[in-house]
Write a protein that holds these residues in place. Structure first.
Motif, PDB file in Angstrom:
ATOM      1  N   LEU A  24       3.637  -7.531 -46.445  1.00 32.47           N
ATOM      2  CA  LEU A  24       4.624  -8.563 -46.770  1.00 32.47           C
ATOM      3  C   LEU A  24       4.192  -9.354 -48.002  1.00 32.47           C
ATOM      4  N   VAL A  25       2.947  -9.839 -47.980  1.00 35.89           N
ATOM      5  CA  VAL A  25       2.484 -10.678 -49.086  1.00 35.89           C
ATOM      6  C   VAL A  25       2.336  -9.855 -50.360  1.00 35.89           C
ATOM      7  N   VAL A  30       7.648 -11.052 -57.199  1.00 38.96           N
ATOM      8  CA  VAL A  30       7.562 -12.262 -58.026  1.00 38.96           C
ATOM      9  C   VAL A  30       6.928 -11.936 -59.373  1.00 38.96           C
ATOM     10  N   LEU A  68       5.786  -9.137 -51.783  1.00 43.04           N
ATOM     11  CA  LEU A  68       6.315 -10.362 -52.364  1.00 43.04           C
ATOM     12  C   LEU A  68       5.665 -10.656 -53.711  1.00 43.04           C
TER      13      LEU A  68
END
Lengths: 159, 247
Positions: free
Chosen positions: A15-16, A23, A19
């Motif tokens: 997930l991180v 970004v 992300l």
């Protein structure tokens, strides 16, 4: 580690990481909008739009500041040591404005390549030292260097 | 190692440990912070370029450090909440979020006060200032989300996910001054290289940073203890503690 916790941890890492990639790509695509100002090289190369409010930033070229004795009008050149751009400004300059200091000017570039500024902000670097040290350095190098970190500063500012 | 880790999850155990450490954190933090601030604000030499106005760095930099460090700590705790479902990790996130909000606000406020005389403006939408403002909103969002969900467990998970999502902002804040053109100057206070500052300015700055970290540790313990007492009010050890305190 318990298998369920291991699974949760893996999901979180994905997930991180996902992300971060999203970004990262977004900010990379928008880098020109995130940059606060155009540097003189970009302006010289014609990458900056003409007659649109933009910011130009760099160092005030040594010996380039010319003040009009009759008014608050001032002209100077902003350089990144490869290219430079002429700036015209009418108004009160910030206290830190000086030759060899960084500035960010806001205004419009006209067709002759003159940057007509309506706001000039001073940019200072990350070096701090007592005045005596600065004086001693100035004397020892005859004003060649303003700070012991001048090389590093030039590199880190990288206009 | 795992045993120690699981012990950490016990609120009662933490309560005892916190009681033992708190006086030291408070005393050490106050001594370092007061020493750093008095030295920095009154005795450190003035800057060759900015004169005395640079002195706000002794408040600005420690606040900004804490604002980002607290978020990183909250993100680590959020991983523990989501993976190990440890109550104490959630207690930490909930207790320190307002502290983080305060330090972020302080960093932005002192930055604006410093920016006016040096740059010539209170605010500019450059990458460093904007990403710091996003951090302020993230802290606000964490607090609001936590308050808006009544169930303790769902609130803990939702908040943990939000904290983790926001953690991508931290490297952006840190490297914004290197990746993009900004009005804000690059970092002065570096841990890995020689600092870009005279020693007699750098040492007081280091003292204030360390002092504020210790004081944060004390405040975090204090707030976590309060939160634990509220959450565990029905357990026997809290009842005994309260009764013992009444005597």
């Amino acid at each position: 580690m318990h298998p369920i916790r291991k699974k949760r941890l893996t999901i979180l890492i994905f997930l991180v990481a996902g992300l971060a990639v999203a970004v990262g790509l977004t900010t990379y695509a928008l880098r020109q909008n995130i940059n606060l100002f155009y540097d003189p090289t970009e302006i010289a190369a014609g990458n900056a739009p003409v007659d649109v409010r933009i910011r130009a930033g760099g160092m005030v070229e040594e010996g380039s500041v010319k003040r009009d004795p009759e008014s608050l009008s001032v002209r100077f050149r902003v350089t990144n040591f490869t290219d430079s751009v002429s700036v015209e400004y009418v108004g009160i300059l910030p206290d830190l404005f000086a030759e060899g200091q960084g500035v960010v000017a806001m205004g419009r570039l006209n067709n002759d390549g003159l940057f007509v500024a309506d706001q000039v902000l001073a940019k200072h670097d990350e070096n701090y030292m007592p005045p005596e040290v600065a004086d001693a350095l100035e004397k020892s190098s005859k004003g060649q260097h303003k700070s012991p970190y001048a090389d590093k500063a030039a590199e880190s500012q990288a206009y | 190692m795992w045993q120690f880790f699981h012990k950490l999850g016990s609120p009662k155990w933490f309560f005892g440990i916190a009681n033992r450490f708190m006086p030291w954190l408070l005393a050490g933090g106050l001594i370092l912070l007061v020493a750093g601030l008095v030295w920095g604000l009154a005795f450190a030499p003035k800057d060759y370029l900015q004169g005395n106005s640079y002195r706000i760095i002794f408040i600005h930099v420690p606040s900004a450090f804490l604002a980002q460090s607290i978020y990183i700590m909250m993100a680590s705790a959020a991983v523990v909440t989501l993976v190990w479902r440890m109550k104490l990790a959630d207690v930490f996130v909930k207790s320190v979020a307002p502290v983080g909000l305060l330090f972020t606000f302080l960093a932005l406020f002192t930055g604006a006060v410093w920016g006016k005389p040096t740059w010539g403006t209170w605010w500019v939408w450059d990458a460093r200032l904007t990403s710091m403002l996003i951090l302020l909103f993230l802290y606000g969002g964490v607090i609001a989300l936590d308050r808006s969900i009544n169930d303790e467990k769902s609130a803990a998970r939702a908040v943990a996910v939000l904290v983790l999502v926001g953690v991508v902002n931290i490297p952006i804040i840190k490297y914004s001054v290197n990746w993009w053109n900004t009005l804000h100057q690059p970092a002065t206070f570096k841990l890995t290289e020689k600092p870009a500052m005279a020693m007699e300015m750098w040492v007081p700055l280091l003292l204030s940073v360390l002092g504020l970290y210790l004081l944060f540790g004390w405040l975090a313990c204090l707030r976590m203890k309060t939160e634990i007492l509220v959450r565990e009010r029905r357990t026997r050890w809290v009842k005994e503690l309260v009764l013992a305190g009444r005597k």
